[in-house]
Scaffold this active site. Structure first.
Site, mmCIF file in Angstrom:
data_model
loop_
_atom_site.group_PDB
_atom_site.id
_atom_site.type_symbol
_atom_site.label_atom_id
_atom_site.label_comp_id
_atom_site.label_asym_id
_atom_site.label_seq_id
_atom_site.Cartn_x
_atom_site.Cartn_y
_atom_site.Cartn_z
ATOM 1 N N HIS A 50 1.828 32.216 21.754
ATOM 2 C CA HIS A 50 1.816 33.661 21.953
ATOM 3 C C HIS A 50 0.715 34.012 22.933
ATOM 4 O O HIS A 50 0.893 34.820 23.840
ATOM 5 C CB HIS A 50 1.593 34.368 20.615
ATOM 6 C CG HIS A 50 1.462 35.857 20.747
ATOM 7 N ND1 HIS A 50 0.269 36.462 21.103
ATOM 8 C CD2 HIS A 50 2.357 36.860 20.564
ATOM 9 C CE1 HIS A 50 0.437 37.780 21.141
ATOM 10 N NE2 HIS A 50 1.699 38.048 20.827
ATOM 11 N N GLY A 51 -0.473 33.433 22.745
ATOM 12 C CA GLY A 51 -1.558 33.571 23.699
ATOM 13 C C GLY A 51 -2.583 34.631 23.380
ATOM 14 O O GLY A 51 -3.705 34.596 23.909
ATOM 15 N N ASP A 52 -2.229 35.597 22.531
ATOM 16 C CA ASP A 52 -3.160 36.679 22.165
ATOM 17 C C ASP A 52 -2.902 37.057 20.712
ATOM 18 O O ASP A 52 -2.656 38.215 20.379
ATOM 19 C CB ASP A 52 -2.963 37.880 23.095
ATOM 20 C CG ASP A 52 -4.095 38.903 22.993
ATOM 21 O OD1 ASP A 52 -5.121 38.597 22.368
ATOM 22 O OD2 ASP A 52 -3.936 40.012 23.542
ATOM 23 N N LEU A 53 -2.963 36.050 19.850
ATOM 24 C CA LEU A 53 -2.431 36.177 18.494
ATOM 25 C C LEU A 53 -3.481 36.669 17.502
ATOM 26 O O LEU A 53 -4.047 35.897 16.717
ATOM 27 C CB LEU A 53 -1.837 34.843 18.041
ATOM 28 C CG LEU A 53 -0.978 34.879 16.778
ATOM 29 C CD1 LEU A 53 0.171 35.881 16.917
ATOM 30 C CD2 LEU A 53 -0.440 33.495 16.459
ATOM 31 N N ASN A 57 -1.248 42.243 17.142
ATOM 32 C CA ASN A 57 -0.057 41.842 17.885
ATOM 33 C C ASN A 57 1.011 41.230 16.988
ATOM 34 O O ASN A 57 1.907 40.521 17.462
ATOM 35 C CB ASN A 57 -0.428 40.870 19.009
ATOM 36 C CG ASN A 57 -1.116 41.582 20.165
ATOM 37 O OD1 ASN A 57 -0.968 42.790 20.327
ATOM 38 N ND2 ASN A 57 -1.875 40.844 20.946
#
Length: 306
Positions: free
Chosen positions: A210-213, A217
């Site tokens: 996801h990268g920005d979990l 979010n």
């Protein structure tokens, strides 16, 4: 190499007609709260549809093109839910115009009984999904750059996870934050980057992240299960996503127990966690200022004070 491209239109009216027919009209617009980068609206149509629209300046259309690609990449794994993408686009509108992203509106529901365990299992499945169709020879990165918050995120493909994390995660953030650091700090930063392979490990297999979990979010969807929103997608080490979940308060213990049962962590994860989160804290330092300098320096010292 598989690329994920959502339909893109040159006006909101054109998008709505293409999606819902020539007689479509907006009957109600609700300004929604949440988010510090984009404006958010709930649009009610005369067709009975209710859709979600994110809007920004026309110059920032890439925010939505890349977000749609990230959501599509996650959805393609058929492991965990994401909002259904309708389209992206730009509109001349008033003044300089605007860009937009249309999504199916998510009606939230009460979390199911085993919400956290189910979320953990689905996230683990995402991390175990095959990524070879997204990137071929190069294992890590993504087919396009995107954004981490309001900042550019470089996803240049790379064969080594450690090299990718050094060259396209930590190094650009350190460069942007250089004015916060002393000469001693800079020497320690160089030491850290030069010896990153002393601390990080290459994963057994690459994972779509996801990268920005963080908790903001993740939303509870209409089935009572977790849905992922606002991604900063790339292919990397699953540990980086898991570390991010622990940065701002963390998730309940049952989440981590269920995740580790489905996707066991390699020994030493706890010793690598802060290094993964250094990227996120540097990004916050560059976005929001010196409030984040102390934790950044603390982590640098943690890995170089030997």
């Amino acid at each position: 190499m598989k690329k994920f491209v959502a339909p893109h239109f040159t006006s909101l009216a054109q998008a709505l007609v293409s999606l819902f027919g020539n007689s479509v009209a907006i009957t109600n617009t609700d300004r929604l709260s949440g988010g510090d980068i984009n404006k958010a609206y709930g649009l009610t149509l005369n067709t009975g549809h209710h859709i979600f629209m994110k809007a920004n300046s026309k110059a920032n259309a890439d925010f939505f093109i890349t977000e749609a690609a990230g959501l599509s990449a996650i959805a393609s794994t058929k492991t965990i839910k994401t909002p259904e993408i309708l389209c992206s686009g730009t509109d001349n509108g008033e003044d300089a115009g605007y860009s937009f992203l249309l999504l199916k509106f998510i009606e939230s529901a009460k979390p199911e009984k085993n919400y956290w365990q189910t979320f953990a299992r689905e996230l683990a499945a995402l991390h175990k999904a095959d990524t070879s169709s997204i990137l071929n020879e190069n294992k890590f990165g993504f087919f396009q750059n995107n954004f981490i918050g309001a900042r550019n995120q470089d996803n240049t493909p790379c064969k080594s996870w450690i090299s990718f994390f050094r060259d396209y995660r930590l190094a650009p953030q350190f460069k942007s934050a250089d004015n916060y650091f002393t000469d001693t700090d800079r020497a320690n930063i160089t030491k850290l980057l030069d010896h990153l392979d002393n601390f990080l490990i290459e994963p057994e297999k690459p994972s779509l992240l996801h990268g920005d979990l963080w908790s903001g979010n993740v939303i509870c969807g209409p089935e009572g299960k977790a849905m992922l929103i606002d991604p900063a997608v790339y292919i990397g080490h699953a540990e980086a996503d898991l570390a991010m979940t622990e940065l701002f308060g963390g998730f309940p213990k049952e989440f981590y127990d269920a995740y580790k049962n489905e996707n066991p962590l390699e020994p030493g994860y706890e010793n690598r966690r802060d290094l993964y989160n250094l990227y996120q804290l540097l990004n916050h330092l560059n976005l929001f200022g010196p409030t984040y300098l102390s934790p950044v320096l603390s982590i640098i010292d943690e890995y170089t004070g030997y």
